[in-house]
Design an enzyme around this catalytic site. Structure first.
Site, PDB file in Angstrom:
ATOM      1  N   LYS A 115       0.832  -1.213   0.000  1.00  0.00           N
ATOM      2  CA  LYS A 115       0.000   0.000   0.000  1.00  0.00           C
ATOM      3  C   LYS A 115       0.857   1.250   0.000  1.00  0.00           C
ATOM      4  O   LYS A 115       0.461   2.271  -0.557  1.00  0.00           O
ATOM      5  CB  LYS A 115      -0.960   0.003   1.192  1.00  0.00           C
ATOM      6  CG  LYS A 115      -2.108  -0.968   1.005  1.00  0.00           C
ATOM      7  CD  LYS A 115      -3.346  -0.552   1.778  1.00  0.00           C
ATOM      8  CE  LYS A 115      -4.519  -1.458   1.433  1.00  0.00           C
ATOM      9  NZ  LYS A 115      -5.693  -1.218   2.249  1.00  0.00           N
ATOM     10  N   LYS A 197      -3.183 -10.387  -6.510  1.00  0.00           N
ATOM     11  CA  LYS A 197      -4.479 -10.615  -5.840  1.00  0.00           C
ATOM     12  C   LYS A 197      -5.567  -9.744  -6.474  1.00  0.00           C
ATOM     13  O   LYS A 197      -5.286  -8.600  -6.849  1.00  0.00           O
ATOM     14  CB  LYS A 197      -4.302 -10.227  -4.367  1.00  0.00           C
ATOM     15  CG  LYS A 197      -5.495 -10.457  -3.500  1.00  0.00           C
ATOM     16  CD  LYS A 197      -5.254  -9.918  -2.093  1.00  0.00           C
ATOM     17  CE  LYS A 197      -5.494  -8.422  -2.013  1.00  0.00           C
ATOM     18  NZ  LYS A 197      -5.562  -7.877  -0.657  1.00  0.00           N
ATOM     19  N   LYS A 200     -10.146  -4.684  -4.587  1.00  0.00           N
ATOM     20  CA  LYS A 200     -11.249  -3.760  -4.901  1.00  0.00           C
ATOM     21  C   LYS A 200     -10.741  -2.413  -5.384  1.00  0.00           C
ATOM     22  O   LYS A 200     -11.465  -1.667  -6.016  1.00  0.00           O
ATOM     23  CB  LYS A 200     -12.245  -3.629  -3.745  1.00  0.00           C
ATOM     24  CG  LYS A 200     -11.715  -3.336  -2.356  1.00  0.00           C
ATOM     25  CD  LYS A 200     -12.875  -3.104  -1.372  1.00  0.00           C
ATOM     26  CE  LYS A 200     -12.853  -3.898  -0.087  1.00  0.00           C
ATOM     27  NZ  LYS A 200     -11.708  -3.711   0.794  1.00  0.00           N
TER      28      LYS A 200
HETATM   29  P1  TYM Z   1     -10.389  -6.206   3.090  1.00  0.00           P
HETATM   30  O1  TYM Z   1     -11.435  -5.160   3.217  1.00  0.00           O
HETATM   31  O2  TYM Z   1      -9.219  -5.946   2.199  1.00  0.00           O
HETATM   32  O3  TYM Z   1     -11.033  -7.561   2.620  1.00  0.00           O
HETATM   33  C1  TYM Z   1     -12.170  -8.112   3.274  1.00  0.00           C
HETATM   34  C2  TYM Z   1     -12.061  -9.627   3.308  1.00  0.00           C
HETATM   35  O4  TYM Z   1     -11.960 -10.139   1.977  1.00  0.00           O
HETATM   36  C3  TYM Z   1     -10.815 -10.990   1.863  1.00  0.00           C
HETATM   37  N1  TYM Z   1     -10.244 -10.817   0.511  1.00  0.00           N
HETATM   38  C4  TYM Z   1     -10.002 -11.818  -0.333  1.00  0.00           C
HETATM   39  N2  TYM Z   1     -10.182 -13.155  -0.228  1.00  0.00           N
HETATM   40  C5  TYM Z   1      -9.857 -13.915  -1.302  1.00  0.00           C
HETATM   41  N3  TYM Z   1      -9.344 -13.401  -2.457  1.00  0.00           N
HETATM   42  C6  TYM Z   1      -9.137 -12.075  -2.601  1.00  0.00           C
HETATM   43  N4  TYM Z   1      -8.667 -11.575  -3.742  1.00  0.00           N
HETATM   44  C7  TYM Z   1      -9.478 -11.214  -1.504  1.00  0.00           C
HETATM   45  N5  TYM Z   1      -9.418  -9.868  -1.313  1.00  0.00           N
HETATM   46  C8  TYM Z   1      -9.888  -9.649  -0.072  1.00  0.00           C
HETATM   47  C9  TYM Z   1      -9.866 -10.495   2.930  1.00  0.00           C
HETATM   48  O5  TYM Z   1      -8.947 -11.502   3.301  1.00  0.00           O
HETATM   49  C10 TYM Z   1     -10.804 -10.117   4.051  1.00  0.00           C
HETATM   50  O6  TYM Z   1     -11.137 -11.249   4.811  1.00  0.00           O
HETATM   51  N6  TYM Z   1      -7.642  -5.809   7.273  1.00  0.00           N
HETATM   52  C11 TYM Z   1      -8.868  -6.342   6.720  1.00  0.00           C
HETATM   53  C12 TYM Z   1     -10.121  -5.817   7.404  1.00  0.00           C
HETATM   54  C13 TYM Z   1     -10.116  -5.977   8.884  1.00  0.00           C
HETATM   55  C14 TYM Z   1     -10.349  -7.191   9.583  1.00  0.00           C
HETATM   56  C15 TYM Z   1     -10.295  -6.821  10.969  1.00  0.00           C
HETATM   57  C16 TYM Z   1     -10.580  -8.509   9.200  1.00  0.00           C
HETATM   58  C17 TYM Z   1      -9.939  -4.988   9.794  1.00  0.00           C
HETATM   59  N7  TYM Z   1     -10.041  -5.491  11.064  1.00  0.00           N
HETATM   60  C18 TYM Z   1     -10.450  -7.796  11.958  1.00  0.00           C
HETATM   61  C19 TYM Z   1     -10.749  -9.463  10.199  1.00  0.00           C
HETATM   62  C20 TYM Z   1     -10.689  -9.113  11.564  1.00  0.00           C
HETATM   63  C21 TYM Z   1      -8.957  -5.938   5.251  1.00  0.00           C
HETATM   64  O7  TYM Z   1      -8.333  -5.022   4.805  1.00  0.00           O
HETATM   65  O8  TYM Z   1      -9.885  -6.644   4.539  1.00  0.00           O
END
Ligand code: TYM
Length: 334
Positions: A115, A197, A200
């Site tokens: 990032k 990966k 979004k």
């Molecule tokens: P975020 O918002 O990037 O993504 C949300 C969830 O989607 C999963 N994910 C994916 N899984 C498979 N393939 C992909 N290409 C893909 N892109 C995203 C992520 O693994 C995630 O589960 N840091 C986290 C948000 C967060 C969080 C937490 C999660 C903040 N606090 C506490 C769990 C517990 C994040 O940026 O997710």
């Protein structure tokens, strides 16, 4: 432990229109825990501002993410659904845990490196300490299980290390959480580059399938997806793009890689990509319909958000009081 139930916590950032990576890697699995666990599913807006957000869009996406949670099967009567910024204990414990997280540990986080390369003009302190806030989200509720995609493994490992360190200094305070990473589609890759990966925030719209993309767009994106050399639908060396499409198809159509190889034996990539698009669009159609219904009723979404925030805030009190006492903060008796 919440009363007699173990706790599940997970979160999604409202930082863009969610993708099938978010769906398959995380959200799709969330409802499977609702009966047996006390589940908290949070829209992590505090995390989203580590990258500059347009205020009106952030607000809209927070509602949309909540609506998508419900459209994907999360019943607000059986799960605590809320926005992170409505429960101030997240930021408070986040600060405290910053003081138990090492500079070296945060420097090793691959998401921080990625990032900061993408946002070179805004490498702010929040982007760096983000994983300590994520640890706070999880540890606040004495969470046992965290369903996430495999890209969050490193952050989760750090949350475990922080919990263990804190417990080591002060005695048992936090449950040390485990990850729940799905067997299939734990890491959905970009349709334009299978070494990256699916994200979004990707600028190339053709690389990403959104949960809310209309059917014709989904079919077109899969049709244009890059493929590998050769023409056979099977796994193996040099087949990263096809393997990615196979895992997406497998997850949506509920088929194993062997079944998929048999189904497309002797048929070309064209046929296969059309089938992946159809399976994906079919699976998402009911989610989209429910999402549209929910988004038309903003008052209801606000009600859900308010109820979730009140429940979550209440449930943080015990852990916060324990943490304050252990650290040595004075308490005001009321
Ligand atoms: P975020 O918002 O990037 O993504 C949300 C969830 O989607 C999963 N994910 C994916 N899984 C498979 N393939 C992909 N290409 C893909 N892109 C995203 C992520 O693994 C995630 O589960 N840091 C986290 C948000 C967060 C969080 C937490 C999660 C903040 N606090 C506490 C769990 C517990 C994040 O940026 O997710």
């Amino acid at each position: 432990m919440y009363k007699d139930k173990k706790v599940v916590f997970s979160g999604v950032q409202p930082s863009g229109m969610l993708t099938i990576g978010n769906y398959l890697g995380a959200i799709q699995n969330f409802p499977t825990f609702s009966e047996q666990y006390r589940c908290y599913y949070c829209v992590v807006d505090l995390h989203a501002i580590t990258v500059r957000q347009n205020p009106a869009e952030l607000r809209r996406r927070t509602y949309e993410t909540l609506a998508l949670y419900m459209a994907c099967g999360l019943d607000p009567e059986k799960n605590v659904l809320f926005a992170q910024s409505h429960v101030s204990a997240h930021a408070e414990l986040g600060w405290i845990l910053d003081c138990y997280t090492m500079f070296g540990e945060l420097s090793r986080m691959t998401q921080f490196k990625d990032k900061s390369a993408k946002n070179a003009d805004n490498i702010n302190a929040g982007l760096f300490t983000y994983p300590a806030l994520m640890a706070a989200d999880i540890l606040l509720y004495q969470t046992e299980l965290v369903p996430v995609g495999s890209d969050q493994k490193q952050h989760l490992e750090l949350a475990r290390d922080i919990a263990t360190r804190f417990n080591g200094i002060y005695g048992d305070t936090f449950v040390v959480p485990e990850g729940f990473i799905p067997k299939a589609a734990a890491r959905v890759m970009s349709l334009a580059d299978p070494t990256k990966k699916m994200s979004k925030s990707d600028e190339n719209e053709n690389a990403v399938v959104r949960i809310l993309d209309p059917k014709d767009v989904i079919l077109r994106k899969f049709k244009r997806a890059v493929t590998d050399s050769g023409c056979e639908v099977r796994r193996g060396e040099g087949k990263a793009a096809i393997e990615n499409l196979m895992s997406i198809y497998g997850a949506f159509a509920k088929k194993t890689p062997e079944e998929i190889e048999r189904e497309f034996d002797g048929r070309g990539y064209g046929d296969f990509k059309a089938a992946v698009g159809e399976a994906c669009a079919d699976a998402l159609a009911p989610v989209q319909a429910e999402f549209n219904r929910l988004m038309a009723d903003k008052a209801y979404l606000e009600e859900v958000m308010a109820k979730g925030a009140a429940e979550a805030a209440h449930d943080t009190l015990r852990t916060m009081s324990k943490v304050r006492r252990k650290i040595g903060f004075t308490e005001i008796k009321r």
